[in-house]
Scaffold this motif. Sequence first.
Motif, PDB file in Angstrom:
ATOM      1  N   MET A   1      -8.439  28.864 -11.805  1.00  0.00           N
ATOM      2  CA  MET A   1      -7.251  28.046 -11.242  1.00  0.00           C
ATOM      3  C   MET A   1      -6.111  28.484 -12.057  1.00  0.00           C
ATOM      4  O   MET A   1      -5.066  28.830 -11.554  1.00  0.00           O
ATOM      5  CB  MET A   1      -7.338  26.648 -11.047  1.00  0.00           C
ATOM      6  CG  MET A   1      -6.777  26.215  -9.943  1.00  0.00           C
ATOM      7  SD  MET A   1      -7.401  24.775  -9.174  1.00  0.00           S
ATOM      8  CE  MET A   1      -7.397  24.852  -7.858  1.00  0.00           C
TER       9      MET A   1
ATOM     10  N   PHE B   1      -3.087  30.501 -11.156  1.00  0.00           N
ATOM     11  CA  PHE B   1      -1.887  30.004 -11.140  1.00  0.00           C
ATOM     12  C   PHE B   1      -0.672  30.681 -11.933  1.00  0.00           C
ATOM     13  O   PHE B   1       0.356  30.905 -11.635  1.00  0.00           O
ATOM     14  CB  PHE B   1      -1.920  28.437 -11.707  1.00  0.00           C
ATOM     15  CG  PHE B   1      -0.558  27.973 -11.926  1.00  0.00           C
ATOM     16  CD1 PHE B   1       0.017  27.577 -13.060  1.00  0.00           C
ATOM     17  CD2 PHE B   1      -0.061  27.458 -10.776  1.00  0.00           C
ATOM     18  CE1 PHE B   1       1.231  26.716 -13.207  1.00  0.00           C
ATOM     19  CE2 PHE B   1       1.299  26.524 -10.719  1.00  0.00           C
ATOM     20  CZ  PHE B   1       1.810  26.424 -12.240  1.00  0.00           C
TER      21      PHE B   1
ATOM     22  N   PHE C   1       0.335  33.431  -9.970  1.00  0.00           N
ATOM     23  CA  PHE C   1       1.186  32.986  -9.016  1.00  0.00           C
ATOM     24  C   PHE C   1       2.531  32.765  -9.480  1.00  0.00           C
ATOM     25  O   PHE C   1       3.792  33.231  -8.905  1.00  0.00           O
ATOM     26  CB  PHE C   1       0.838  31.682  -8.407  1.00  0.00           C
ATOM     27  CG  PHE C   1       1.250  31.278  -7.148  1.00  0.00           C
ATOM     28  CD1 PHE C   1       2.122  30.020  -7.296  1.00  0.00           C
ATOM     29  CD2 PHE C   1       1.503  31.913  -6.105  1.00  0.00           C
ATOM     30  CE1 PHE C   1       2.811  29.498  -6.114  1.00  0.00           C
ATOM     31  CE2 PHE C   1       2.354  31.741  -4.852  1.00  0.00           C
ATOM     32  CZ  PHE C   1       2.821  30.418  -5.065  1.00  0.00           C
ATOM     33  N   LEU C   2       2.822  32.343 -10.649  1.00  0.00           N
ATOM     34  CA  LEU C   2       4.030  32.260 -11.427  1.00  0.00           C
ATOM     35  C   LEU C   2       4.834  33.430 -11.523  1.00  0.00           C
ATOM     36  O   LEU C   2       5.875  33.521 -11.225  1.00  0.00           O
ATOM     37  CB  LEU C   2       3.809  31.402 -12.702  1.00  0.00           C
ATOM     38  CG  LEU C   2       3.551  29.847 -12.839  1.00  0.00           C
ATOM     39  CD1 LEU C   2       3.403  29.594 -14.520  1.00  0.00           C
ATOM     40  CD2 LEU C   2       4.496  29.131 -12.276  1.00  0.00           C
TER      41      LEU C   2
ATOM     42  N   LEU D   1       5.877  34.573  -8.151  1.00  0.00           N
ATOM     43  CA  LEU D   1       7.212  33.857  -7.893  1.00  0.00           C
ATOM     44  C   LEU D   1       8.410  34.253  -8.263  1.00  0.00           C
ATOM     45  O   LEU D   1       9.625  34.050  -7.794  1.00  0.00           O
ATOM     46  CB  LEU D   1       6.984  32.265  -8.133  1.00  0.00           C
ATOM     47  CG  LEU D   1       5.964  31.563  -7.224  1.00  0.00           C
ATOM     48  CD1 LEU D   1       6.076  29.989  -7.683  1.00  0.00           C
ATOM     49  CD2 LEU D   1       6.512  31.605  -5.546  1.00  0.00           C
TER      50      LEU D   1
ATOM     51  N   THR E   1      -0.921  34.902  -0.696  1.00  0.00           N
ATOM     52  CA  THR E   1      -2.102  34.191  -1.319  1.00  0.00           C
ATOM     53  C   THR E   1      -3.175  33.708  -0.422  1.00  0.00           C
ATOM     54  O   THR E   1      -4.218  33.468  -0.856  1.00  0.00           O
ATOM     55  CB  THR E   1      -1.822  33.521  -2.578  1.00  0.00           C
ATOM     56  OG1 THR E   1      -1.095  32.320  -1.838  1.00  0.00           O
ATOM     57  CG2 THR E   1      -1.064  34.021  -3.295  1.00  0.00           C
TER      58      THR E   1
END
Lengths: 115, 121
Positions: free
Chosen positions: A53, A57, A60-61, A64, A76
Amino acid sequence: MNNWLLVALIVASTAGSDVLQSMEMKRHARSSIGSAAKHLFQRPLLLLSIVFMAVSFFGFLLLLRAADLSFAVPATAASFVVETVLARTVLKEQVDARRWAGALLVACGVVLLAV
Amino acid sequence: MTGLPLKVRLLTAVVIVSNVLGNLVLSAGMKDSASWQVVFSPLVLLGVALLILWVLSRMTLLSWADLSYVLPVTSFGYVLSALAARFLLAESITPWRWAGTLLIIAGICVVGTTAPKTGER
């Protein structure tokens, strides 16, 4: 790093994390969020799921920073189809025709969101 | 979500809201600054806190319902995220993205008609 490569990394690590968590939490069901939190530190597979995870994550940061929220979040969601397949093959869940249809619709929706 | 136990419905709502708010705040926070220190900014830390709540509530939900149920149902958050991106972050969203959103809602509704645990009918 190319945005779609980031998406692939996020999807793979999310799928790994979710399958591990689902497997572990079914074996040892918890009645509240508090007891789930305590349980987390007692199970190695759950801790591994948190590592996956974390990878997901941080990917994902990065995504973004580089892309719109309205791209990053749906892209995603591509993990849906991967995870439904894994739910059937690894977790031995009975995924009936309606759930396959639902997953397929979500997958098509994700593709359109990425256009 | 008619016919589901109240605790499942409530927890599903917590899972969705904490995810949407967390992503929204995180997206705003991550774009705020060019340096790596942005990860310690208040917005990013708040986003992380919300996503921790999301993780824990989702884990609990997974002990009550199949993964192949939880995933599409909680993906309603993707739809809410698109709306938040449009109206709160002023992102422009193409008709393709709105169409994709409708397909996702349709997929969610289809899965929502199935029982959370296989073997129940």
